[in-house]
Design an enzyme around this catalytic site. Structure first.
Site, mmCIF file in Angstrom:
data_model
loop_
_atom_site.group_PDB
_atom_site.id
_atom_site.type_symbol
_atom_site.label_atom_id
_atom_site.label_comp_id
_atom_site.label_asym_id
_atom_site.label_seq_id
_atom_site.Cartn_x
_atom_site.Cartn_y
_atom_site.Cartn_z
ATOM 1 N N GLU A 210 4.171 -22.132 -13.982
ATOM 2 C CA GLU A 210 3.564 -22.703 -14.962
ATOM 3 C C GLU A 210 2.708 -21.063 -14.776
ATOM 4 O OE1 GLU A 210 4.114 -23.673 -16.944
ATOM 5 O OE2 GLU A 210 4.256 -26.283 -16.436
ATOM 6 N N LYS B 106 13.612 -24.969 -14.662
ATOM 7 C CA LYS B 106 12.701 -24.036 -13.582
ATOM 8 C C LYS B 106 12.192 -24.601 -12.238
ATOM 9 C CE LYS B 106 8.320 -24.879 -16.215
ATOM 10 N NZ LYS B 106 7.548 -25.179 -15.114
ATOM 11 N N GLN C 14 5.015 -20.288 -23.482
ATOM 12 C CA GLN C 14 4.585 -21.760 -23.929
ATOM 13 C C GLN C 14 3.212 -21.205 -22.595
ATOM 14 O OE1 GLN C 14 7.242 -25.075 -22.058
ATOM 15 N NE2 GLN C 14 8.638 -23.378 -21.639
#
Length: 690
Positions: free
Chosen positions: A219, A34, A252
């Site tokens: 994130e 990513k 995550q």
DNA sequence: GCGCAAAGTATTTTT
DNA sequence: TACTTTGCGC
């Protein structure tokens, strides 16, 4: 739109890079590249699509990640210097930037202070009139969650479910008032205030929208309501298409305890109906065995998005689990195993990482590594800027910038000791409260002479005159129009407060020496940035502005760690990193999953376990080639040895199933894995969720 | 006001 | 076990 592979990327990756027609969500599994996608996308935007780098912002979760990302983009660009023009920062740093420029719209001065969590803790302590640590933390937590959820004190009070919450809400109200009297903000405000500003003031909002036209958010699964709101406010309006790329992985998400909500991922699809969804499912990091174990564990969580990680790497070495008699043995054995493996395979020390749930676990391990003479570096421990000696200096800088900052005043005026003690401060505090002014102001206010003796007032006034004098020099532009006087001001400050002398006076030689070295490093770090040379965004900063940035930093960048050393890290701090050989220690019930608050409501219990499971998943997926897990039958807690059980997550890894018959040639297709996962989902486990 | 010594107490994760 | 808070004497 072609999605033929480009830039050496796979299909979905290059699709994610090339897509610029509207909002995009990239669901990026662990190790699916990513960061590469984000950096390539920025490069592509600048070099192939003519974007001005000044209008692109990439938001990351930590400062370290931001720094790394900027460096990686610089390497990709034909003109690396363009990378400096980008805004690459955390949400919080961006918030500071916005607040500094728009402070006047919020009734805040541009030299506002940023209070760290310790300051806020003491503030809550004072307001709640208690020393009960748990209670203070609970209230602090309540306030933080309210702020992150954009709940005002009035609303919090009205919605309070019980007396405890009502108490928190009342303290919340005075907490907000006190901060504003200090001309200070806390971490949460750095995002909350820009949101309120953009909501209420369209002109300002337009200005920032024009300035930052494209947003990339890394994130994304760990953003909270407030951050999501900021994102929305920055990309919608002006009659244009919302333009952003969010990158995240619901598996995550490990910051729910801080107010992050995974639902933001799902909400994105609702709020932006034309959202382009791209999934990155090929893992380039780990062996198949490691991925199998990770998938098996995470299959026990309910799924938000269907996602199946697969890898072209071979099956790899079996995952090993070691039971240890106690935590000291565990640390020693891990050290020995690493040492042996290091010499046997002729690996670098830095190929190894030891991961653990809580910072306190690092202690024993450190000791064991020292005994084995293995070099190590710890990340995610106590931050450099949290050290007492650094906070002392920062208190002076904060006060220099903002004389309304009472906590900074108290800290600075009492360290080093200069004959001003608690009773003097109490009198001063009462007086300032009466006149609604800061402590600093109170020192010179008429009437104070009657309350304090000359012996008390003398040193106070000397101190304030000194600060005033230094402040006037700090605010003057330096010679050659640069922030060059920063160095001079810092030197004068250090000289005047005799800090070195104070350290050697109050501490043992060794401790004083190391603390003084820290101070010197810190001052040098400030000086470097003050000259405008090293700072990433290339903007001139004076000492006062630097102080605001410092509040958000947790590591001294540039003061580099030993490049060839074992990495030790908490699971949280390991997110986004990878290591060839990983040791995950303390895999026990009570530690991982961690036993939280025993009297927390039952309905959150399941969710808590799910978050712990994601943490386990993050740990497993850090490993590229080998993974070893250890757990202890006994562990020292406090003074006593306590019995421990192996973590449920070990069983969930299904090691026996995947490993028992040595089917070395077994290669599992994504389809088959999906089937397996569905099977797992269907069997026992899930009933606790439904 | 300040420093030292003894007792007590807490153990998740971080911008 | 290590660190912090409290209390006491100067």
């Amino acid at each position: 739109m072609s999605n033929a592979p480009q830039f050496g990327l796979n299909g979905p990756q290059s699709e994610a890079v090339l897509y610029l027609d509207g909002p995009a969500l990239v669901l990026a599994g662990a190790g699916s590249g990513k960061t590469r996608v984000i950096t390539q996308k920025i490069t592509y935007m600048i070099e192939d699509r003519g974007y001005d780098p000044r209008t692109i912002a990439a938001l990351t979760f930590t400062n370290k990640a931001a720094l790394e990302m900027q460096e990686r983009v610089a390497k990709l660009l034909k003109q690396p210097r363009q990378a400096k023009l980008l805004t690459v920062s955390t949400f919080h740093s961006l918030g500071v930037k916005i607040l500094r420029q728009e402070a006047n719209h919020l009734g805040l001065k541009d030299r506002f202070s940023i209070m760290d969590s310790d300051d806020c803790y003491s503030l809550v302590q004072d307001l709640a009139i208690t020393t009960d640590k748990q209670l203070i933390r609970r209230i602090q937590n309540d306030i933080s969650l309210w702020k992150n959820g954009l709940v005002t004190p009035e609303l919090a009070l009205r919605n309070a479910k019980d007396e405890d919450e009502a108490q928190s809400a009342r303290i919340y109200a005075s907490y907000v008032a006190t901060l504003s009297s200090y001309q200070a903000v806390d971490f949460d405000d750095l995002i909350r205030l820009p949101v309120e500003l953009f909501r209420d003031n369209e002109t300002v909002r337009d200005k920032w929208q024009r300035r930052l036209r494209y947003l990339l958010v890394d994130e994304y699964q760990d953003t909270n309501t407030c951050q999501y709101e900021l994102l929305k406010l920055m990309v919608t309006g002006l009659g244009k298409k919302p333009m952003f790329t969010a990158v995240g992985d619901d598996d995550q998400a490990i910051y729910a305890w801080r107010g992050a909500s995974v639902e933001n991922l799902a909400n994105l699809q609702v709020d932006f109906p034309d959202l382009k969804l791209i999934k990155l499912e090929q893992n380039y990091r780990s062996t198949t065995r490691i991925l199998q174990a990770a998938n098996a564990v995470i299959a026990n969580n309910p799924k938000l998005f269907e996602k199946a990680l697969w890898s072209e790497h071979g099956l790899g070495e079996p995952i090993k689990v070691h039971a240890m008699p106690n935590d000291e043995q565990e640390a020693e054995q891990v050290a020995i195993m690493i040492s042996a493996d290091h010499f046997e395979r002729k690996n670098k020390w830095s190929d190894y990482a030891i991961l653990y749930r809580g910072n306190h676990q690092a202690r024993v391990i450190e000791q064991a590594l020292r005994n084995q003479r293995i070099p190590y570096t710890i990340s995610g421990g106590q931050s450099f800027f949290d050290k007492a000696e650094i906070k002392d200096i920062i208190a002076y800088l904060r006060l220099l910038a903002n004389q309304d900052d009472d906590p900074a005043f108290i800290r600075a005026v009492t360290t080093p000791r200069r004959g001003i003690g608690q009773s003097t401060l109490e009198v001063l505090g009462a007086f300032s409260g009466q006149w609604q002014c800061s402590l600093f102001e109170a020192v010179f206010k008429g009437g104070i002479e009657a309350k304090l003796t000359d012996r008390q007032l003398g040193p106070l006034r000397d101190f304030c005159n000194f600060i005033n004098d230094l402040e006037s020099r700090a605010s003057r532009p330096g010679p050659a129009g640069s922030g060059d006087n920063a160095a001079q001001v810092l030197d004068d400050l250090m000289e005047a407060i005799h800090y070195e002398h104070y350290l050697y006076d109050t501490l043992e030689e060794r401790a004083a020496q190391s603390r003084w070295q820290n101070v010197l490093d810190f001052v040098q770090w400030l000086k470097d940035r003050g000259r405008g040379g090293k700072d990433r965004d290339g903007e001139e900063k004076n000492v006062l502005e630097l102080t605001q940035m410092v509040a958000l930093m947790s590591m001294l960048e540039g003061k580099d760690e030993d490049p060839d050393a074992i990495r030790m890290s908490t699971l949280h701090a390991s997110k986004g990193l990878e290591y060839p050989h990983v040791f995950l220690v303390g895999v026990e019930e009570g530690i991982l999953p961690h036993k939280g608050d025993p009297d927390a409501p039952v309905e959150t219990l399941a969710q808590r376990i799910e978050e712990e499971r994601r943490l386990m998943y993050v740990g497993i997926t850090r490993a590229k080639r080998t993974l070893q897990l250890t757990w202890c039958k006994k562990r020292k807690r406090g003074g006593e040895h306590v019995h421990c059980d192996v973590s449920r997550f070990i069983a969930e890894m299904q090691l026996d199933v995947g490993d028992a018959p040595p089917k070395e040639t077994e290669v599992i297709s994504p389809r088959e894995r999906l089937a397996r996962m569905k099977e797992l989902l269907a069997t026992p486990k899930t009933k606790e969720i439904t």
